[in-house]
Design a protein around this motif. Sequence first.
Motif, PDB file in Angstrom:
ATOM      1  N   LEU A   1      41.714  43.006  31.906  1.00 53.35           N
ATOM      2  CA  LEU A   1      41.680  41.475  32.843  1.00 53.35           C
ATOM      3  C   LEU A   1      41.785  40.423  31.949  1.00 53.35           C
ATOM      4  CD1 LEU A   1      38.448  41.907  34.824  1.00 53.35           C
ATOM      5  CD2 LEU A   1      40.115  42.409  35.543  1.00 53.35           C
ATOM      6  N   VAL A   2      42.088  40.842  30.830  1.00 52.45           N
ATOM      7  CA  VAL A   2      42.304  39.619  29.789  1.00 52.45           C
ATOM      8  C   VAL A   2      43.785  39.688  29.296  1.00 52.45           C
ATOM      9  CG1 VAL A   2      40.106  39.661  28.775  1.00 52.45           C
ATOM     10  CG2 VAL A   2      41.924  40.588  27.328  1.00 52.45           C
ATOM     11  N   SER A   3      44.818  40.978  29.786  1.00 53.39           N
ATOM     12  CA  SER A   3      45.813  41.295  29.684  1.00 53.39           C
ATOM     13  C   SER A   3      46.771  40.188  30.448  1.00 53.39           C
ATOM     14  CB  SER A   3      45.907  42.125  30.058  1.00 53.39           C
ATOM     15  OG  SER A   3      46.621  43.067  31.208  1.00 53.39           O
TER      16      SER A   3
ATOM     17  N   THR B   1      45.431  30.935  30.368  1.00 54.61           N
ATOM     18  CA  THR B   1      44.412  30.457  30.650  1.00 54.61           C
ATOM     19  C   THR B   1      44.589  29.543  29.925  1.00 54.61           C
ATOM     20  OG1 THR B   1      43.613  32.675  30.813  1.00 54.61           O
ATOM     21  CG2 THR B   1      42.231  30.897  30.143  1.00 54.61           C
ATOM     22  N   ILE B   2      44.307  27.578  29.977  1.00 55.11           N
ATOM     23  CA  ILE B   2      44.134  26.693  29.664  1.00 55.11           C
ATOM     24  C   ILE B   2      41.912  26.070  29.613  1.00 55.11           C
ATOM     25  CG2 ILE B   2      45.173  24.390  30.232  1.00 55.11           C
ATOM     26  CD1 ILE B   2      47.359  25.210  31.256  1.00 55.11           C
ATOM     27  N   ILE B   3      41.912  25.800  29.043  1.00 58.14           N
ATOM     28  CA  ILE B   3      40.321  25.875  28.558  1.00 58.14           C
ATOM     29  C   ILE B   3      39.975  23.978  27.853  1.00 58.14           C
ATOM     30  CG2 ILE B   3      38.665  26.238  27.542  1.00 58.14           C
ATOM     31  CD1 ILE B   3      39.615  29.216  26.854  1.00 58.14           C
TER      32      ILE B   3
ATOM     33  N   ASN C   1      32.479  35.120  32.483  1.00 59.49           N
ATOM     34  CA  ASN C   1      33.365  33.945  31.896  1.00 59.49           C
ATOM     35  C   ASN C   1      34.959  34.073  31.014  1.00 59.49           C
ATOM     36  OD1 ASN C   1      33.549  32.329  29.890  1.00 59.49           O
ATOM     37  ND2 ASN C   1      31.855  32.298  29.130  1.00 59.49           N
ATOM     38  N   HIS C   2      35.421  33.407  32.055  1.00 52.20           N
ATOM     39  CA  HIS C   2      36.856  33.734  31.525  1.00 52.20           C
ATOM     40  C   HIS C   2      37.471  32.607  30.379  1.00 52.20           C
ATOM     41  CE1 HIS C   2      37.437  35.754  35.949  1.00 52.20           C
ATOM     42  NE2 HIS C   2      36.343  36.017  35.204  1.00 52.20           N
TER      43      HIS C   2
ATOM     44  N   LEU D   1      45.497  34.387  26.908  1.00 53.03           N
ATOM     45  CA  LEU D   1      44.040  33.671  26.964  1.00 53.03           C
ATOM     46  C   LEU D   1      45.088  32.790  25.657  1.00 53.03           C
ATOM     47  CD1 LEU D   1      41.333  36.548  26.327  1.00 53.03           C
ATOM     48  CD2 LEU D   1      41.074  34.859  28.558  1.00 53.03           C
ATOM     49  N   PRO D   2      43.922  32.151  25.626  1.00 51.35           N
ATOM     50  CA  PRO D   2      44.519  30.916  23.815  1.00 51.35           C
ATOM     51  C   PRO D   2      44.379  31.892  22.480  1.00 51.35           C
ATOM     52  CG  PRO D   2      43.379  30.224  25.392  1.00 51.35           C
ATOM     53  CD  PRO D   2      43.179  30.939  26.024  1.00 51.35           C
TER      54      PRO D   2
END
Length: 272
Positions: free
Chosen positions: A4-6, A14-16, A161-162, A196-197
């Motif tokens: 899922l993180v790929s 993904t922006i946090i 938790n993404h 992911l960053p």
Amino acid sequence: MGLLVSREEKKEDTIIKVGNATIGDGSLCIIAGPCTIENPDQLNEVAEGLAKTSVNILRGGAYKPRTSSYSFQGMGKEGLDLLSRAKELTGLPTVSEIVDIADLSLFDDVDILQVGAKNMQNYALLKELGRQDKPVLLKRGWANTIDEFLESAEYIYREGNHNIILCERGIRTFETSTRNSFDINAIPLLKERSHLPVIGDPSHGTGVARLVLPVSLAIVAAGADGLMIEVHNNPECALCDGFQSITLEEFKLLENRTRTYEKIRNFNFPSL
Ligand SMILES: [Mn+2]
């Protein structure tokens, strides 16, 4: 099945967002502060100094999983209270390492929960953090592959938790002149493999204060979303990692140079 993180599972970055800071939007997020919170004067001097710069997030360790059980283990709850006050004083969001899920309630005022390199494969901790609603900064273990790193991020992600920030912090090699060998390959590779960053920690990645600036520039040029830098008001007297901590003066130079690199890499060259 892809993780899922790929990137295959999710194309967009993904922006946090944490307080006024943003990680993963193409800008450079600079996280800085002492390795370990030692006393009110030390933390306040560093935090106030950093607040006058373009730093985005304040770091400070209160729970330190040290190699030697005889080394200073951190101030614990008292340290987190000092970090809260520094946050109030500066308006900067904070990040601090959690080593035991039983301590979670003490981290209410901490904005980002850090998982240290030694805990990258502490799957029970990762699963619990996956059920929390605040971002997790996951450091790569020094003897772990990129695949293992992403599998660890997956433990957090699949629980819901993404908001995960991947941090390359150097790997152990045959080289003894530096504490670790900073794996610069990991920055573009992780950006390619995951949405992911990705940030870099040149303080632990080198273990040598004078190498922190040049390696920071390499990290920014390689496309990282951020940097995590250890800064101390008096590195020679630091209770932890003084040899790799830079002074506030040195940080100002680093800030200046890395922000210039950020502008260059983000500049869209007009086509001819
Ligand atoms: Mn440290």
